[in-house]
Design an enzyme around this catalytic site. Structure first.
Site, PDB file in Angstrom:
ATOM      1  N   SER A 166     -35.166 -26.974 -37.265  1.00 46.30           N
ATOM      2  CA  SER A 166     -33.830 -26.443 -37.013  1.00 46.30           C
ATOM      3  C   SER A 166     -33.716 -25.940 -35.578  1.00 46.30           C
ATOM      4  O   SER A 166     -33.843 -26.734 -34.640  1.00 46.30           O
ATOM      5  CB  SER A 166     -33.513 -25.356 -38.042  1.00 46.30           C
ATOM      6  OG  SER A 166     -32.153 -25.014 -38.024  1.00 46.30           O
ATOM      7  N   ASP A 200     -28.822 -31.130 -46.919  1.00 47.01           N
ATOM      8  CA  ASP A 200     -28.860 -29.982 -46.017  1.00 47.01           C
ATOM      9  C   ASP A 200     -27.437 -29.455 -45.803  1.00 47.01           C
ATOM     10  O   ASP A 200     -26.552 -30.190 -45.354  1.00 47.01           O
ATOM     11  CB  ASP A 200     -29.467 -30.427 -44.681  1.00 47.01           C
ATOM     12  CG  ASP A 200     -29.819 -29.283 -43.760  1.00 47.01           C
ATOM     13  OD1 ASP A 200     -29.011 -28.338 -43.662  1.00 47.01           O
ATOM     14  OD2 ASP A 200     -30.878 -29.356 -43.121  1.00 47.01           O
ATOM     15  N   HIS A 254     -32.426 -27.667 -46.402  1.00 49.46           N
ATOM     16  CA  HIS A 254     -32.869 -27.124 -45.112  1.00 49.46           C
ATOM     17  C   HIS A 254     -34.081 -26.203 -45.248  1.00 49.46           C
ATOM     18  O   HIS A 254     -34.520 -25.622 -44.266  1.00 49.46           O
ATOM     19  CB  HIS A 254     -31.711 -26.353 -44.467  1.00 49.46           C
ATOM     20  CG  HIS A 254     -31.817 -26.166 -42.986  1.00 49.46           C
ATOM     21  ND1 HIS A 254     -31.739 -27.213 -42.083  1.00 49.46           N
ATOM     22  CD2 HIS A 254     -31.994 -25.039 -42.225  1.00 49.46           C
ATOM     23  CE1 HIS A 254     -31.855 -26.750 -40.856  1.00 49.46           C
ATOM     24  NE2 HIS A 254     -32.010 -25.440 -40.905  1.00 49.46           N
TER      25      HIS A 254
END
Length: 280
Positions: free
Chosen positions: A150, A226, A259
Site C-alpha cells: 500500500s 480490495d 487489502h
C-alpha cells in the site's frame, strides 16, 4: 551509531530482533525489525526490505506476514522499518485521521512546517537506515531488494526508481500506484511538500517512470476485493506507465483478496522466492 535491542526471539533457527536507535534524520528514536536467518552465523547474507502501509509500525509485517520461515530457508535478512517518526513532540494530523502524520510518513522528506523537522522518511530509508544495517548486521549490502504494501508499495517502487542499480528485485502488494492521482496521496503530498505539484513527481511511481526513471522488472500483486482498489490504488495507471516505458511488469490480479495481511501472507512466499532468485 549503536543499536539498542528492544526484543529478540529465536525463530526458525534464526533470530527476530526489534531494534531502537536515535535517528539524525527524524530527530527521534526510531524502531525497526530485523529477522536474521541461520546462514548469517557464518557469512553475510542478502537484504530484503519491506515497507509497510498506513497505520503500521515495524511489527505488522514481522508478526502477520509469516515471512520468517521462507527467509530462513532462503538465507535472507528481513528489514521492516517503522512508517513514521514518533514521539511526544512529533506533530500528527490535527484532525486525528489515520492517513496522515503518525504512522503515515509516506516515505517523503517533508518541506512544510511543522512536519519538515521530523518527517524525513525518504532520507531515513534511503540513506541512514541502510548505513546502520550495513554497520551492525551480517548484511551483504551489495545484494539488496525491496518490497512493500500500500503506502509502503508506493515507497518501495519510488525508492527503487530513484536509486537505480541498488535493488536487484522490486515488488509490491497493492501499492498506491500514483499518489498524485488519489486522495491519500494528494492529502499527504499537499501537507508534507506543499502546493507546488511538480515537486510531488519525485514521490509518484508513474510520474517518475514518465520522467525517465526505469526498473528492469516489477512484480505486483493486487487483490480484486480490495476496498481501496478503484479510489486509492489504481494499478491500471502503473500498468500503463510501465507499458509505455517498456518496463516488464507482472501484475497479478488476485480474485477474492482484500487489502489485509491475510492477502500478504498468502503471497509473501512467492515474493521472497522471486527476490531470492535475483539476489543469488
Amino acid at each position: 551509531m549503536s543499536l539498542e535491542i528492544v526484543a529478540q526471539n529465536r525463530c526458525f533457527d534464526g533470530v527476530q530482533y526489534i531494534y531502537r536507535h536515535a535517528s539524525r534524520e527524524t530527530g527521534t528514536n526510531m524502531r525497526f525489525a530485523a529477522f536474521v536467518p541461520p546462514q548469517a552465523a557464518t557469512q553475510k547474507v542478502p537484504v530484503f526490505w519491506f515497507l509497510s502501509g498506513l497505520t503500521c509500525t515495524e511489527e505488522n509485517f514481522t508478526v502477520k506476514a509469516g515471512a520468517q520461515r521462507v527467509a530462513a530457508e532462503l538465507g535472507l535478512i528481513l528489514i521492516a522499518p517503522d512508517t513514521s517518526p514518533r514521539g511526544e513532540f512529533v506533530p500528527g494530523d490535527p484532525d486525528g485521521s489515520y492517513d496522515f502524520g503518525l504512522g503515515a510518513g509516506f516515505y517523503v522528506d517533508a518541506t512544510q512546517a511543522p512536519y519538515a523537522a521530523n518527517y524525513r522518511m525518504r532520507s531515513y530509508i534511503e540513506t541512514e537506515l541502510p548505513a546502520l544495517v550495513g554497520e551492525n548486521l551480517p548484511a551483504d549490502m551489495a545484494r539488496q531488494s525491496i518490497s512493500g504494501h500500500s503506502m509502503g508499495g508506493h515507497g518501495a517502487i519510488t525508492i527503487a526508481l530513484r536509486n537505480p542499480g541498488r535493488f536487484r528485485a522490486v515488488s509490491a502488494f497493492a501499492p498506491i500506484a500514483s499518489p498524485i492521482n488519489c486522495p491519500w496521496g494528494q492529502k499527504a503530498l499537499g501537507r508534507y511538500i506543499g502546493a507546488d505539484q511538480p515537486a510531488w513527481r519525485t514521490y509518484d511511481s508513474c510520474a517518475l517512470i514518465e520522467d525517465g526513471r526505469r526498473l528492469p522488472a516489477l512484480l505486483v500483486d493486487q487483490g480484486l476485493a480490495d476496498n481501496f482498489l478503484a479510489s486509492q490504488l489504481k494499478p491500471e495507471l502503473l500498468e500503463a506507465a510501465c507499458a509505455a516505458a517498456g518496463i516488464k511488469l507482472t501484475l497479478r490480479r488476485q480474485a477474492g483478496y482484500d487489502h489485509s495481511y491475510y492477502f500478504i501472507a498468502s503471497f509473501i512466499e512467492d515474493h521472497l522466492r522471486y527476490h531470492a532468485a535475483a539476489l543469488a
